[in-house]
Design an enzyme around this catalytic site. Sequence first.
Site, PDB file in Angstrom:
ATOM      1  N   TYR A   1      29.199  42.528 -11.214  1.00  0.00           N
ATOM      2  CA  TYR A   1      28.299  43.278 -10.340  1.00  0.00           C
ATOM      3  C   TYR A   1      29.135  44.168  -9.420  1.00  0.00           C
ATOM      4  O   TYR A   1      29.571  43.763  -8.338  1.00  0.00           O
ATOM      5  CB  TYR A   1      27.424  42.349  -9.502  1.00  0.00           C
ATOM      6  CG  TYR A   1      26.534  41.424 -10.303  1.00  0.00           C
ATOM      7  CD1 TYR A   1      26.262  41.647 -11.643  1.00  0.00           C
ATOM      8  CD2 TYR A   1      25.947  40.322  -9.696  1.00  0.00           C
ATOM      9  CE1 TYR A   1      25.450  40.800 -12.361  1.00  0.00           C
ATOM     10  CE2 TYR A   1      25.113  39.469 -10.413  1.00  0.00           C
ATOM     11  CZ  TYR A   1      24.875  39.706 -11.743  1.00  0.00           C
ATOM     12  OH  TYR A   1      24.065  38.861 -12.456  1.00  0.00           O
TER      13      TYR A   1
ATOM     14  N   GLN B   1      20.247  29.717 -16.237  1.00  0.00           N
ATOM     15  CA  GLN B   1      19.593  30.885 -15.647  1.00  0.00           C
ATOM     16  C   GLN B   1      19.012  31.732 -16.768  1.00  0.00           C
ATOM     17  O   GLN B   1      19.685  32.006 -17.766  1.00  0.00           O
ATOM     18  CB  GLN B   1      20.609  31.687 -14.837  1.00  0.00           C
ATOM     19  CG  GLN B   1      19.983  32.825 -14.049  1.00  0.00           C
ATOM     20  CD  GLN B   1      21.003  33.530 -13.168  1.00  0.00           C
ATOM     21  OE1 GLN B   1      21.106  34.753 -13.209  1.00  0.00           O
ATOM     22  NE2 GLN B   1      21.757  32.780 -12.375  1.00  0.00           N
TER      23      GLN B   1
ATOM     24  N   PRO C   1      12.186  37.901 -11.389  1.00  0.00           N
ATOM     25  CA  PRO C   1      10.825  37.383 -11.258  1.00  0.00           C
ATOM     26  C   PRO C   1       9.790  38.465 -10.949  1.00  0.00           C
ATOM     27  O   PRO C   1       8.594  38.254 -11.179  1.00  0.00           O
ATOM     28  CB  PRO C   1      10.944  36.381 -10.103  1.00  0.00           C
ATOM     29  CG  PRO C   1      12.080  36.890  -9.284  1.00  0.00           C
ATOM     30  CD  PRO C   1      13.060  37.433 -10.284  1.00  0.00           C
ATOM     31  N   LEU C   2      10.232  39.600 -10.426  1.00  0.00           N
ATOM     32  CA  LEU C   2       9.319  40.716 -10.160  1.00  0.00           C
ATOM     33  C   LEU C   2       9.443  41.811 -11.215  1.00  0.00           C
ATOM     34  O   LEU C   2       8.905  42.902 -11.052  1.00  0.00           O
ATOM     35  CB  LEU C   2       9.580  41.296  -8.764  1.00  0.00           C
ATOM     36  CG  LEU C   2       9.313  40.339  -7.604  1.00  0.00           C
ATOM     37  CD1 LEU C   2       9.672  40.990  -6.271  1.00  0.00           C
ATOM     38  CD2 LEU C   2       7.863  39.867  -7.589  1.00  0.00           C
TER      39      LEU C   2
ATOM     40  N   GLY D   1      16.428  40.149  -5.078  1.00  0.00           N
ATOM     41  CA  GLY D   1      17.384  40.969  -4.355  1.00  0.00           C
ATOM     42  C   GLY D   1      16.764  41.691  -3.176  1.00  0.00           C
ATOM     43  O   GLY D   1      15.541  41.743  -3.014  1.00  0.00           O
TER      44      GLY D   1
END
Length: 358
Positions: free
Chosen positions: A58, A196, A226-227, A301
């Site tokens: 990342y 995960q 999740p969104l 996030g």
Amino acid sequence: MSALRPLGRSGLSVPPLAFGAYAIGGTYWGPSDDDAAVDAIVRAFEGGITAVDTAPVYGFGHSERLVARARRRLGSDGGRLLVMTKVGLRWDDDRGKFGFETRGPDGRNRRVYRNGRPDSIANEIDACLDRLECDALDLVQVHAPDPTTPVADTLGALKEAHDAGKVRAVGVSNFDVEQVVEADKALGHVPLASVQSLYSALERGIEGTLVPHAAERGIAVVAYSPLDQGLLTGKVREDRTFGPGDARARRPSFTAENRARVNEVLDATVAPIAAAHGVTLAQTMLAWTVLQPGITCALVGARSLEQAAENAAALELVLAQSELEAIRAAFEGLTLLPRPVTLGDRFRGFVHRVRFGR
């Protein structure tokens, strides 16, 4: 809902929501405001989101360094911020299986390889410890399986790091059930703490496979996206346009017609529930996710204080069983239109799965 939950059999505990630190690395979503990112992690922590999920890839180390800055900002409380990171994706070692090419915060494109070789894993752990300024990493997850290296070899290296005191718990990411079984067996006396995986109201495929297996074995399930990259917030309307670098423009679920269908469900079913609780659509969908059977934690996030505060407030939301069932039924009745799948789509699909473990 805000009570801590066991991270499998590791002895560690996590909140139902953890801070997903992918975007602050400055790769997929473009350059990030570093000061705002650190502020967001601190604000999330103060609101009860006391775990953060990051990874070396990342921002090529940038996300981990920002997490370290946030821990320093928290002072004596920094030790209570549970740090979850990953290994197995290398941009500085071309061994293993080529995964994808991505642009770093410096604007340079890098080729990223899935590399689960034991020596690579050991080197990554030491680099993570340095960037995160930790004596030991709370949770280290294999970011994605490397088809050129046996799962047992990769997990064996993590077992050694655990026994050496560098790693407190071991997990995996983007593994299917068969690979989870292999990983669990390879760890021997070290319990596999977590797996995960992609999961949301729109992406429920693991409910009949990974979730029941994890429950049976005492493995925590950590849900990422999740969104669904903002699609479930209700803010991505059908007239929205995406910039040339925004990969959502190429996802089938983000076509204008499919966005309209998703928003219809959100407006008709989720919005009245959110209004009854005085919360946002995003908070409602986050609460729905972490209240599903077998889901331990979800990653979310934030790149601003406002987003961090909104996410943290979702920890206090408790939905009635009838509300949970209504949302599930609405999304189970939703049909999205497919489009022809190209080789490019398959490649981008892998990138999406890897990147949002975030």
